[in-house]
Design an enzyme around this catalytic site. Structure first.
Site, PDB file in Angstrom:
ATOM      1  N   HIS A  26       0.629  -0.900  -0.325  1.00 60.46           N
ATOM      2  CA  HIS A  26       0.585  -0.317   0.120  1.00 60.46           C
ATOM      3  C   HIS A  26       1.048   1.202   0.287  1.00 60.46           C
ATOM      4  O   HIS A  26       2.007   1.364   0.664  1.00 60.46           O
ATOM      5  CB  HIS A  26      -0.985  -0.372   1.047  1.00 60.46           C
ATOM      6  CG  HIS A  26      -1.577   0.922   1.423  1.00 60.46           C
ATOM      7  ND1 HIS A  26      -1.570   2.278   1.661  1.00 60.46           N
ATOM      8  CD2 HIS A  26      -3.384   0.673   1.161  1.00 60.46           C
ATOM      9  CE1 HIS A  26      -2.664   2.983   2.383  1.00 60.46           C
ATOM     10  NE2 HIS A  26      -3.877   2.001   1.560  1.00 60.46           N
ATOM     11  N   ASP A  72       3.056  -5.195   8.050  1.00 61.07           N
ATOM     12  CA  ASP A  72       2.042  -4.056   7.561  1.00 61.07           C
ATOM     13  C   ASP A  72       0.587  -5.547   7.889  1.00 61.07           C
ATOM     14  O   ASP A  72       1.057  -5.917   6.702  1.00 61.07           O
ATOM     15  CB  ASP A  72       2.353  -3.497   6.231  1.00 61.07           C
ATOM     16  CG  ASP A  72       0.323  -2.435   5.869  1.00 61.07           C
ATOM     17  OD1 ASP A  72      -0.379  -2.912   6.702  1.00 61.07           O
ATOM     18  OD2 ASP A  72       0.447  -2.309   5.277  1.00 61.07           O
ATOM     19  N   GLN A 102      -4.677  -5.691   6.671  1.00 58.98           N
ATOM     20  CA  GLN A 102      -5.650  -6.630   6.193  1.00 58.98           C
ATOM     21  C   GLN A 102      -4.854  -7.578   6.913  1.00 58.98           C
ATOM     22  O   GLN A 102      -6.067  -8.468   5.696  1.00 58.98           O
ATOM     23  CB  GLN A 102      -5.601  -6.781   4.636  1.00 58.98           C
ATOM     24  CG  GLN A 102      -5.146  -5.427   3.850  1.00 58.98           C
ATOM     25  CD  GLN A 102      -6.243  -4.386   4.204  1.00 58.98           C
ATOM     26  OE1 GLN A 102      -7.636  -5.186   4.401  1.00 58.98           O
ATOM     27  NE2 GLN A 102      -7.126  -3.184   3.492  1.00 58.98           N
ATOM     28  N   LYS A 133     -10.631  -1.016  10.835  1.00 58.11           N
ATOM     29  CA  LYS A 133     -10.528  -2.258   9.692  1.00 58.11           C
ATOM     30  C   LYS A 133     -10.968  -3.345  10.201  1.00 58.11           C
ATOM     31  O   LYS A 133     -11.082  -4.837  10.480  1.00 58.11           O
ATOM     32  CB  LYS A 133      -9.019  -2.342   9.572  1.00 58.11           C
ATOM     33  CG  LYS A 133      -9.186  -1.788   7.292  1.00 58.11           C
ATOM     34  CD  LYS A 133      -7.788  -1.716   7.091  1.00 58.11           C
ATOM     35  CE  LYS A 133      -7.189  -0.269   5.878  1.00 58.11           C
ATOM     36  NZ  LYS A 133      -7.798  -0.611   4.927  1.00 58.11           N
ATOM     37  N   CYS A 160      -5.154   2.522  -3.522  1.00 63.12           N
ATOM     38  CA  CYS A 160      -4.065   3.219  -2.663  1.00 63.12           C
ATOM     39  C   CYS A 160      -2.882   2.098  -3.164  1.00 63.12           C
ATOM     40  O   CYS A 160      -2.117   2.042  -1.750  1.00 63.12           O
ATOM     41  CB  CYS A 160      -3.816   4.006  -0.953  1.00 63.12           C
ATOM     42  SG  CYS A 160      -5.553   4.336  -1.023  1.00 63.12           S
TER      43      CYS A 160
HETATM   44  N1  C6P Z   1      -6.496   0.480   2.550  1.00 61.75           N
HETATM   45  C1  C6P Z   1      -8.130   0.270   1.216  1.00 61.75           C
HETATM   46  O1  C6P Z   1      -9.316   0.054   0.987  1.00 61.75           O
HETATM   47  P1  C6P Z   1      -4.543   3.544   7.511  1.00 61.75           P
HETATM   48  O2  C6P Z   1      -5.742   4.299   6.589  1.00 61.75           O
HETATM   49  O3  C6P Z   1      -3.763   4.077   8.007  1.00 61.75           O
HETATM   50  O4  C6P Z   1      -5.901   2.927   8.396  1.00 61.75           O
HETATM   51  O5  C6P Z   1      -4.608   2.239   5.814  1.00 61.75           O
HETATM   52  C2  C6P Z   1      -3.403   2.116   6.181  1.00 61.75           C
HETATM   53  C3  C6P Z   1      -3.159   1.151   4.364  1.00 61.75           C
HETATM   54  C4  C6P Z   1      -2.403   0.048   5.182  1.00 61.75           C
HETATM   55  N2  C6P Z   1      -2.084  -0.553   4.889  1.00 61.75           N
HETATM   56  C5  C6P Z   1      -2.738  -1.274   3.826  1.00 61.75           C
HETATM   57  C6  C6P Z   1      -2.180  -3.087   3.611  1.00 61.75           C
HETATM   58  C7  C6P Z   1      -3.798  -1.120   3.800  1.00 61.75           C
HETATM   59  O6  C6P Z   1      -4.831  -2.363   3.450  1.00 61.75           O
HETATM   60  C8  C6P Z   1      -4.229   0.553   3.931  1.00 61.75           C
HETATM   61  C9  C6P Z   1      -5.567   1.041   3.962  1.00 61.75           C
HETATM   62  C10 C6P Z   1      -7.452   0.856   2.409  1.00 61.75           C
HETATM   63  O7  C6P Z   1      -7.595  -1.095   0.644  1.00 61.75           O
HETATM   64  C11 C6P Z   1      -7.685   1.774   2.387  1.00 61.75           C
HETATM   65  S1  C6P Z   1      -6.802   2.370   1.415  1.00 61.75           S
END
Ligand code: C6P
Length: 425
Positions: A140, A219, A222, A245, A383
């Site tokens: 991401h 990370d 997900q 999430k 993203c």
């Molecule tokens: N992905 C998606 O629709 P935040 O925004 O900080 O809560 O998470 C960022 C982030 C970091 N790593 C991974 C693997 C992610 O999937 C995400 C967030 C969302 O897939 C919003 S772009």
């Protein structure tokens, strides 16, 4: 993977899907009763954010109606109640991740802030000109840009583990990239934004880096809603995720770090709570975890996240993983049978996401027509522009699952896709 009910590893069985009780679970999520464009909501955008159970909503309401106060600051009753609830939230997160100490749990705004914290604190302290940081081709943006920023400042460089056409990391290439110049590895556990859904061999990635004494950040944005996570078993140095999430509130996230690493790192931000003494000549920083929590924290968010963890633990993370895996198999078969539909992300180890393209239809048009049918998916670059580039497409349609989804949701998705094809025929 064992089925939730029958506990075999045979073909997906209807008994498991029914026995898991997703229909009953749905009753805990008031937003799922919503109608969209006059149709019942089918929420399949869980990788972007998950819906919140009543237990989390009630906890937030109770906090603000009965307990609201600032933490670590007051001798009065409410401040002590709020402090106690906030710190119990930390303990619950620690237990959920199986970390050793509460001081290894830092509350952040989310995954993005957790990675920025490590890049700006650990990275700024340790990176030198000529050093290298390894990320993967399926990250991401949140796990690319913070490293690019610090690498640019330190004249270090970013190296990228490539992936194959199925969306799996090429581990031989990873091994080749590891060298004396490598100072850090930062990799996603379940592939980027769930575009691909690949479950990476994270233990192997960590093991190979550790053999060379290189720390690893995982990370887990997900991974955390779909699978049990044990940071001690993984032996990762840092682990980050977002509360929203995991069926919790927005604006709250977690950075787990091994105590000895966090101890050695400078603070990320300055302000209240991260200090033990301040004068104009010198400031003495607070101990862990407070050293990394400058300013009034997201108290309600933390308490709400703890309620969300309690909720998913009652269902059972193993059960959730098993149920979603069956649901994913069902959805994959359903979508693969649609003429002109190409599934993106076909790794052997996959978590609950169905990304796809339709011949001659832009992903945004798919998203718009499905929306009119009440089906919420995400369409775009997710993203993850480097992933789009790797597959040679500007945008992808993505349906992502949670344990409150059912086969009926996937049937509605398939019906909506057929309708989209008719419209564009
Ligand atoms: N992905 C998606 O629709 P935040 O925004 O900080 O809560 O998470 C960022 C982030 C970091 N790593 C991974 C693997 C992610 O999937 C995400 C967030 C969302 O897939 C919003 S772009």
């Amino acid at each position: 993977m064992k089925h939730a009910v029958c506990r075999t590893s045979e073909e997906p069985c209807q008994e498991c899907l029914v026995g898991f009780g997703a229909e009953k679970i749905r009753e805990d999520f008031p937003i799922l009763w919503t109608k969209v464009h006059g149709k019942p909501l089918v929420y399949l955008d869980n990788a972007a954010t998950t819906q919140k159970p009543q237990a989390v909503l009630d906890t937030l309401m109770r906090y603000y109606t009965e307990e609201n106060s600032n933490v670590h600051r007051g001798v009065h009753f409410l401040s002590q109640v709020a402090t106690q609830a906030y710190e119990s939230g930390r303990t619950r997160v620690r237990q959920f991740l199986n970390a050793s100490h509460d001081r290894e749990i830092i509350f952040t705004r989310g995954t993005t802030e957790g990675i920025n914290l490590v890049a700006q604190s650990y990275g700024r302290k340790h990176l030198r000109a000529g050093d290298e940081v390894i990320v993967s081709a399926m990250e991401h943006h949140s796990n690319i840009v913070p490293w690019q920023m610090i690498c640019e400042e330190k004249r270090a460089s970013l190296k990228v583990i490539p992936m194959n056409d199925a969306g799996e990391l090429v581990m031989d290439e990873y091994e080749r990239l590891l060298s004396d110049r490598t100072k850090f590895v930062s990799v996603v556990q379940v592939s980027n934004s769930n575009v691909l859904g690949t479950v990476n061999p994270i233990s192997d990635i960590i093991g190979l880096a550790h053999r060379r004494g290189i720390p690893v950040l995982v990370d887990g944005a997900q991974a955390i809603p779909h699978t049990p996570v044990d940071v001690r078993a993984l032996d990762c140095d840092f682990y980050v995720f977002s509360g929203h999430k995991l069926f919790g509130p927005t604006g709250i996230g977690v950075l787990y770090g091994k105590a000895e690493l966090l101890e050695s790192m400078p603070p990320y931000q300055g302000g209240g709570d991260m200090i033990s003494a301040v004068s104009f000549e010198k400031t003495v920083y607070n101990t862990l975890p407070h050293k990394f929590e400058a300013g009034t924290p997201n108290i309600a968010g933390t308490i709400g996240l703890a309620a969300a963890i309690e909720y998913v633990e009652k269902i059972g993370m193993q059960q959730i993983a098993a149920y979603e895996s069956e649901l994913l198999d069902y959805g994959t078969e359903l979508l693969a049978a649609i003429p002109g539909l190409r599934l993106i992300g076909t790794a052997k180890e996959k978590a609950g996401v169905l990304s796809f393209l339709l011949d001659g239809v832009h992903a945004h048009d798919i998203g718009t027509i499905l929306d009119l049918e009440g089906v919420a998916i995400r369409a775009g670059h997710h993203c993850a522009m480097p992933v789009m580039k790797r597959f040679g497409v500007p945008a992808i349609a993505r349906a992502s699952l949670a344990f409150y989804n059912t086969r009926a949701d996937l049937d509605a998705l398939a019906k909506g896709i057929h309708k989209t094809i008719e419209v564009f025929a």
